[in-house]
Design an enzyme around this catalytic site. Structure first.
Site, PDB file in Angstrom:
ATOM      1  N   GLU A 198       0.815  -1.222   0.000  1.00  0.00           N
ATOM      2  CA  GLU A 198       0.000   0.000   0.000  1.00  0.00           C
ATOM      3  C   GLU A 198       0.853   1.278   0.000  1.00  0.00           C
ATOM      4  O   GLU A 198       0.641   2.192   0.787  1.00  0.00           O
ATOM      5  CB  GLU A 198      -0.950  -0.002   1.203  1.00  0.00           C
ATOM      6  CG  GLU A 198      -1.900  -1.184   1.189  1.00  0.00           C
ATOM      7  CD  GLU A 198      -2.770  -1.284   2.436  1.00  0.00           C
ATOM      8  OE1 GLU A 198      -2.727  -0.378   3.292  1.00  0.00           O
ATOM      9  OE2 GLU A 198      -3.500  -2.294   2.567  1.00  0.00           O
ATOM     10  N   ASN A 241       1.989  -4.939  -3.356  1.00  0.00           N
ATOM     11  CA  ASN A 241       0.638  -5.356  -2.959  1.00  0.00           C
ATOM     12  C   ASN A 241      -0.179  -4.126  -2.572  1.00  0.00           C
ATOM     13  O   ASN A 241       0.319  -3.224  -1.892  1.00  0.00           O
ATOM     14  CB  ASN A 241       0.742  -6.310  -1.760  1.00  0.00           C
ATOM     15  CG  ASN A 241      -0.578  -6.937  -1.385  1.00  0.00           C
ATOM     16  OD1 ASN A 241      -1.213  -7.607  -2.201  1.00  0.00           O
ATOM     17  ND2 ASN A 241      -1.014  -6.732  -0.142  1.00  0.00           N
ATOM     18  N   HIS A 277     -10.431  -6.317  -1.760  1.00  0.00           N
ATOM     19  CA  HIS A 277     -11.446  -6.023  -0.743  1.00  0.00           C
ATOM     20  C   HIS A 277     -12.628  -5.352  -1.448  1.00  0.00           C
ATOM     21  O   HIS A 277     -12.628  -4.141  -1.689  1.00  0.00           O
ATOM     22  CB  HIS A 277     -10.862  -5.122   0.346  1.00  0.00           C
ATOM     23  CG  HIS A 277      -9.772  -5.773   1.129  1.00  0.00           C
ATOM     24  ND1 HIS A 277      -9.996  -6.891   1.899  1.00  0.00           N
ATOM     25  CD2 HIS A 277      -8.455  -5.481   1.251  1.00  0.00           C
ATOM     26  CE1 HIS A 277      -8.861  -7.257   2.476  1.00  0.00           C
ATOM     27  NE2 HIS A 277      -7.905  -6.421   2.086  1.00  0.00           N
ATOM     28  N   GLU A 306      -5.985 -10.863  -0.793  1.00  0.00           N
ATOM     29  CA  GLU A 306      -6.720 -10.585   0.445  1.00  0.00           C
ATOM     30  C   GLU A 306      -8.224 -10.472   0.184  1.00  0.00           C
ATOM     31  O   GLU A 306      -8.902  -9.619   0.769  1.00  0.00           O
ATOM     32  CB  GLU A 306      -6.234  -9.279   1.091  1.00  0.00           C
ATOM     33  CG  GLU A 306      -4.754  -9.205   1.373  1.00  0.00           C
ATOM     34  CD  GLU A 306      -4.350  -7.901   2.060  1.00  0.00           C
ATOM     35  OE1 GLU A 306      -5.235  -7.208   2.625  1.00  0.00           O
ATOM     36  OE2 GLU A 306      -3.142  -7.582   2.048  1.00  0.00           O
ATOM     37  N   ASP A 308     -12.134 -10.407   0.117  1.00  0.00           N
ATOM     38  CA  ASP A 308     -13.404 -10.583   0.806  1.00  0.00           C
ATOM     39  C   ASP A 308     -14.425  -9.708   0.096  1.00  0.00           C
ATOM     40  O   ASP A 308     -14.060  -8.801  -0.663  1.00  0.00           O
ATOM     41  CB  ASP A 308     -13.328 -10.263   2.310  1.00  0.00           C
ATOM     42  CG  ASP A 308     -12.573  -8.983   2.622  1.00  0.00           C
ATOM     43  OD1 ASP A 308     -12.676  -8.001   1.845  1.00  0.00           O
ATOM     44  OD2 ASP A 308     -11.889  -8.925   3.653  1.00  0.00           O
TER      45      ASP A 308
END
Length: 393
Positions: A198, A241, A277, A306, A308
């Protein structure tokens, strides 16, 4: 879409976690799943089952069994971070049923918080490797690989680092020593590392103020971090990432240019990680596959690291079937996009059960973001992933 096809079991094969293995009932595994794209979303597939029709039954009980050979389906191992503020003991350490599902379903693990600076390096000159060691040991016992997360980030840094009075030379040495110590400890045991996490903000600008390393040492420190990590473990695959880089947009464009520059400079950059996300209140990033492909065309591996999918929670706290079907579509299309791109061999859920999910803590009006209910019964999203993996064999 073109699928990988194999007659072999998925990466890592089938295994049993410690104690009683949890199995899934056939009735749950063949629950109907609608995979029509959400409103305003571009559907990257042309072979979707028409809405209202059931998907075919599945041959496999677990995600790792269903996966094509060489493809890793992972989960974050819950612990640290927001979990310390919750009214339960450390999930990974104490919840045996959770550990059994983690071992049974997944062929890859990521430390949710246990390898971040504030947990693994809480004081200057002091490391706490216990929680991270436990995850790596567990993975090896259960035939799983590990994704290391993370070495250079603007968040979850210890107070001694963020508030310390260090010269640029001292900071550089602190980072070098940390990377060499942590990566070196797990050399040969970590498949992929999120080296820089990030480093681009929501305005598509490099985080020159929030990130202590970039602020004090310049963007060049990112390349140095990759070099140090590679020296400490030449076999590990090293990744950039971030979130909100699923599609081709201003933020992912910054990473695309940065990756080109790093590769031109001979930096040992091996991959680009898309966190994933997502939320059903927003349109699906229909150009995910094209975005992954352009990084693959640079010679990089790619991964969904990651994922979801949040749902806006109704007043009664129970989303309707339509919301779960939309969620399932998002999960499935993301997996299929990865499967369609050569070198996208890792697909990681950021948790698989709601009670340990970070989502309700940080998004109070959203939830139900995972693929299982709290009793570990599968939601439509789980079945959708199982079917997509099976179709790709």
């Amino acid at each position: 879409m073109q699928h990988r096809r194999s007659t072999h079991h998925g990466a890592g094969g089938s295994t049993r976690g410690p104690g009683r293995a949890l199995r899934w009932s056939a009735a749950l595994l063949v629950a109907p799943v609608l995979v029509a794209c959400a409103p305003d979303a571009e559907d990257p597939q042309d072979d979707q089952t028409p809405p209202g029709q059931e998907q075919p039954e599945t041959q496999f009980d677990t995600l790792r069994e269903a996966a094509p050979e060489g493809f890793y389906v992972g989960s974050a191992a819950a612990g640290g971070g927001h979990h310390l503020e919750q009214d339960y003991d450390d999930p990974f350490t104490t919840d045996e049923a959770y550990r059994e599902v983690l071992a049974e379903q997944f062929s890859s693990l990521s430390a949710e918080n246990q390898m971040k600076w504030e947990f693994i390096h809480p004081e200057q000159g002091e490391y706490d490797f216990g929680p991270a060691d436990a995850i790596v040991d567990f993975a090896e016992e259960n035939g799983q690989v590990v994704r290391g997360h993370t070495l250079l980030w603007h968040s979850q840094n210890p107070e001694w680092l963020e508030e310390g009075d260090f010269t640029p030379e001292e900071l550089r040495e602190i980072l070098r020593e940390h990377i060499e110590t942590v990566v070196g400890r797990y050399a040969g045991r970590i498949q992929q590392w999120d080296v820089a996490n990030e480093i681009v903000d929501d305005d598509a600008e490099i985080r020159t103020e929030e990130n202590i390393w970039i602020r004090e040492l310049g963007i060049e420190i990112v390349s140095d971090a990759f070099r140090w990590a590679h020296e400490a473990d030449p076999e590990a695959e090293l990744f950039l990432n971030d979130y909100s880089v699923e599609g081709i947009n201003a933020k992912s464009d910054v990473y695309y240019g940065l990756a080109q520059d790093m590769l031109d400079d001979g930096v040992p950059l091996h991959g680009f990680g898309v966190q994933g996300h997502l939320s059903t209140q927003y349109g699906y990033p229909g150009d995910l596959q094209q975005n992954l492909q352009r990084f693959a065309d640079l010679g990089l591996k790619t991964a969904i690291t990651e994922i979801d999918v949040r749902i806006v929670m109704p007043e009664d706290g129970q989303p309707d079937q339509g919301a779960f079907e939309q969620q399932a579509a998002y999960y499935r299309m993301s997996l299929e996009a990865c499967l369609a791109v050569e070198g996208c061999d890792s697909f990681t859920l950021w948790g698989f059960v709601d009670r340990y999910s970070w989502v309700p803590v940080f998004f109070p009006e959203e939830g139900a973001a995972t693929v299982m209910e709290d009793d570990y019964s599968p939601r439509p999203a789980f079945t959708a992933l199982l079917q997509a993996l099976e179709a790709a064999r």
